[in-house]
Design a protein around this motif. Sequence first.
Motif, PDB file in Angstrom:
ATOM      1  N   ASP A 343      17.761 -13.914   9.390  1.00 38.94           N
ATOM      2  CA  ASP A 343      17.046 -15.104   9.890  1.00 38.94           C
ATOM      3  C   ASP A 343      15.816 -14.755  10.718  1.00 38.94           C
ATOM      4  O   ASP A 343      15.337 -15.576  11.500  1.00 38.94           O
ATOM      5  N   THR A 344      15.308 -13.567  10.579  1.00 37.02           N
ATOM      6  CA  THR A 344      14.121 -13.171  11.341  1.00 37.02           C
ATOM      7  C   THR A 344      12.945 -12.939  10.406  1.00 37.02           C
ATOM      8  O   THR A 344      13.115 -12.628   9.230  1.00 37.02           O
ATOM      9  N   ALA A 345      11.739 -13.083  10.971  1.00 37.28           N
ATOM     10  CA  ALA A 345      10.543 -12.906  10.152  1.00 37.28           C
ATOM     11  C   ALA A 345      10.313 -11.440   9.812  1.00 37.28           C
ATOM     12  O   ALA A 345      10.006 -11.101   8.677  1.00 37.28           O
ATOM     13  N   ALA A 346      10.470 -10.563  10.803  1.00 38.69           N
ATOM     14  CA  ALA A 346      10.283  -9.130  10.562  1.00 38.69           C
ATOM     15  C   ALA A 346      11.579  -8.528  10.042  1.00 38.69           C
ATOM     16  O   ALA A 346      12.670  -8.908  10.485  1.00 38.69           O
ATOM     17  N   LYS A 347      11.460  -7.603   9.118  1.00 37.47           N
ATOM     18  CA  LYS A 347      12.635  -6.995   8.491  1.00 37.47           C
ATOM     19  C   LYS A 347      12.670  -5.483   8.766  1.00 37.47           C
ATOM     20  O   LYS A 347      11.641  -4.856   9.001  1.00 37.47           O
ATOM     21  N   PRO A 348      13.842  -4.884   8.723  1.00 37.79           N
ATOM     22  CA  PRO A 348      13.953  -3.425   8.900  1.00 37.79           C
ATOM     23  C   PRO A 348      13.212  -2.687   7.791  1.00 37.79           C
ATOM     24  O   PRO A 348      13.074  -3.191   6.679  1.00 37.79           O
ATOM     25  N   GLU A 349      12.731  -1.496   8.106  1.00 36.04           N
ATOM     26  CA  GLU A 349      12.079  -0.642   7.123  1.00 36.04           C
ATOM     27  C   GLU A 349      12.949   0.585   6.864  1.00 36.04           C
ATOM     28  O   GLU A 349      13.519   1.152   7.800  1.00 36.04           O
ATOM     29  N   PHE A 350      13.006   0.994   5.613  1.00 41.72           N
ATOM     30  CA  PHE A 350      13.757   2.187   5.220  1.00 41.72           C
ATOM     31  C   PHE A 350      12.780   3.115   4.500  1.00 41.72           C
ATOM     32  O   PHE A 350      12.240   2.754   3.453  1.00 41.72           O
ATOM     33  N   ILE A 351      12.563   4.286   5.066  1.00 40.12           N
ATOM     34  CA  ILE A 351      11.547   5.198   4.551  1.00 40.12           C
ATOM     35  C   ILE A 351      12.190   6.545   4.235  1.00 40.12           C
ATOM     36  O   ILE A 351      12.727   7.217   5.123  1.00 40.12           O
ATOM     37  N   ALA A 352      12.154   6.923   2.962  1.00 39.90           N
ATOM     38  CA  ALA A 352      12.723   8.207   2.536  1.00 39.90           C
ATOM     39  C   ALA A 352      11.598   9.132   2.103  1.00 39.90           C
ATOM     40  O   ALA A 352      10.757   8.755   1.282  1.00 39.90           O
ATOM     41  N   VAL A 353      11.565  10.325   2.677  1.00 46.16           N
ATOM     42  CA  VAL A 353      10.605  11.347   2.280  1.00 46.16           C
ATOM     43  C   VAL A 353      11.380  12.638   2.041  1.00 46.16           C
ATOM     44  O   VAL A 353      12.573  12.726   2.364  1.00 46.16           O
ATOM     45  N   TYR A 354      10.719  13.636   1.511  1.00 44.10           N
ATOM     46  CA  TYR A 354      11.392  14.910   1.253  1.00 44.10           C
ATOM     47  C   TYR A 354      11.849  15.518   2.580  1.00 44.10           C
ATOM     48  O   TYR A 354      11.052  15.807   3.461  1.00 44.10           O
ATOM     49  N   GLY A 355      13.146  15.696   2.731  1.00 37.26           N
ATOM     50  CA  GLY A 355      13.681  16.328   3.929  1.00 37.26           C
ATOM     51  C   GLY A 355      13.930  15.401   5.100  1.00 37.26           C
ATOM     52  O   GLY A 355      14.356  15.859   6.162  1.00 37.26           O
ATOM     53  N   GLY A 356      13.673  14.113   4.940  1.00 39.34           N
ATOM     54  CA  GLY A 356      13.868  13.212   6.070  1.00 39.34           C
ATOM     55  C   GLY A 356      14.093  11.775   5.659  1.00 39.34           C
ATOM     56  O   GLY A 356      13.756  11.359   4.541  1.00 39.34           O
TER      57      GLY A 356
END
Length: 443
Positions: A343-356
């Motif tokens: 119910d919020t305007a901003a949403k979580p971010e999920f960021i996958a990169v090599y090694g992290g």
Amino acid sequence: MTKETLAYENIDREFKELYVSDIKKTVVAFANTEGGILYIGINDAGEVVGLPNVDDVMQQTANTLKDSIAPDVMPFVKIRAVTKEGKQIIKVAVQNGTSRPYYIREKGLKPSGVYIRQGSSNQQLSDEGIRRMLIEVNGKSYESMRSMQQELTFTALRKHFRQRELKLDEAQLRTLKLIGDDGLYTNLALLLSEQCEHSLKVAVFQGSTRAVFRDRREFTGSLLQQLYDAYAFIDNYNKTKATFHGLERVDTQDYPPEAVREVLLNCLVHRDYSFSGSTLVNIYDDRIEFISLGGLVTGLKMETIFIGVSQTRNPALAAVFYRLRLIESFGTGIEKIQQSYLDTAAKPEFIAVYGGFKVVLPNVNEVQAKEFSISETQEYYGFVDEKDKVMQLAAVQGYVTRKQVEDALQVKTTKAYMLLQELCDAGRLAPIGVGRSRKYISR
């Protein structure tokens, strides 16, 4: 007795004139390399000197190797008396062991205790060499490999098992894979022990950049202890803001506790512990960033994760957390995080990169404050005076500044200051800070 033809010392051959306790280093080196034969009763020049008490030396040798070397090397060792040039000597034949690396028990699984054969000498193996040998021999994941540290304590683990009325004896440690098939502690045991070599670092910054530190803490010990301590620390910075819907007051925390909990669990359960770096948590005014090492498990993509596919990097560790009822089932963490922001305007971010892997949780109250429209609020709540509008601004985000009053009411600095001063005089607001950083909070 059989007769032997001998030559000079080499990678697979060594001579000792007499029995010495250091023969255990040679046996360890042979077992860790290509195997070899140790002769007792021959000097360094290859001259046969013989032994007067072969039986006693054989017994002494067997006891030394049995008591001083781990894992048990005896299945790969044969000790027998032989005759050379009419003299009795002892032949210790060592095969390349299957439970490498072998090490001197009193030194532990570290360079001072692990030897390999190089030419005709015994050389200590480096930490990196030990790790490579463990991976090469076992072909297993980090958590299932033998721990290089065997002096472990489990105070936190036992406490949490007791709290949930769960049994934790040696049989359970084996079932949970804290003890391997060789009877030694695994890296999973190391992670759950007070001797865990990994840590979790939390840093608190002022504003939305890393320019100014406000606080920092490093959590060590058992991953379970790190989990609880880090969550409590983060919760201290998870402020509660009040808003009013008509006459009803609604309290909202900056970050949904369920989201913080799930991200923290995911960071600890799914990271790659073959990396030595720390798990990081960075707290800003407008967000929290959680950064763990390892990236996604090979073969998975973010799209795969979002449709509910789960492949944990540390299944045995996840099983322990599941048994402690810290996680309900595999593959539901990201869904729970997303649901808590439904119910919020901003949403979580999920960021996958090599090694992290990084998860960013936005500050719910900060987002609401930025989106706040004084005209819409006035229409909805029926406000009739400017002071009520200022108080509503303060209620939404926990404080209000002079500049925010100017922008919201479309008034000049003098007018905004006058309104704030009158509200302070009336006891409805209280000033904190000085100069441009001054804020006014609800009393």
